[in-house]
Design a protein around this motif. Sequence first.
Motif: not given
Length: 168
Positions: A20-29, A52-55, A63-69
């Motif tokens: 889990l990463a919060l508010n981190a840069a994510a790759p393009r979905p 997944h990534v949710i913004t 903005p807020f983001s959740e990344q699970v990867s």
Amino acid sequence: MPLHELAVSPADISGAVLRLALNAAAPRPLATHRLDHPDGGALTLGILGASHVITAEHDGGAPFSEQVSCIAPTSDDHLPHHADAPGYELTSSSTEHDEPSFRALAAELRRCCADDTGWLGGTFPGDDAALTALAAAPDGPGWRWRTWHLYPAAHGGTVVHTESRWQP
């Protein structure tokens, strides 16, 4: 249609390596689906391989983001069962399913992704149960969402399920 047949192999091949990463840069979905909040702002669901990534965007707020990867930029080496941050909460679980229940869940999630608003799904080559599904809905001024990451195995499969809530 929010169910996508993705022509790539999933990047995550095991739920045990998700982080889990919060508010981190994510790759393009590989696929996205934007949901507008009735009070302003939006939530974007995104599929990253079998992750997944949710913004979330809120009028007047950051903005807020959740990344699970498996590539989430974090020092943790696993997905926590519970996580809290200001205005945010996540719970997660990983369960093993036998073949009939795993296939039935995959079919139900595919149907929801194809038919229901607020859903996004991505399937991967080789097995129609190799699936990532996301569902979200407004929750007061914020959002609630659920995700399912399905990893087929020889006699069934593993499902990593998350439930999250974010309030601005």
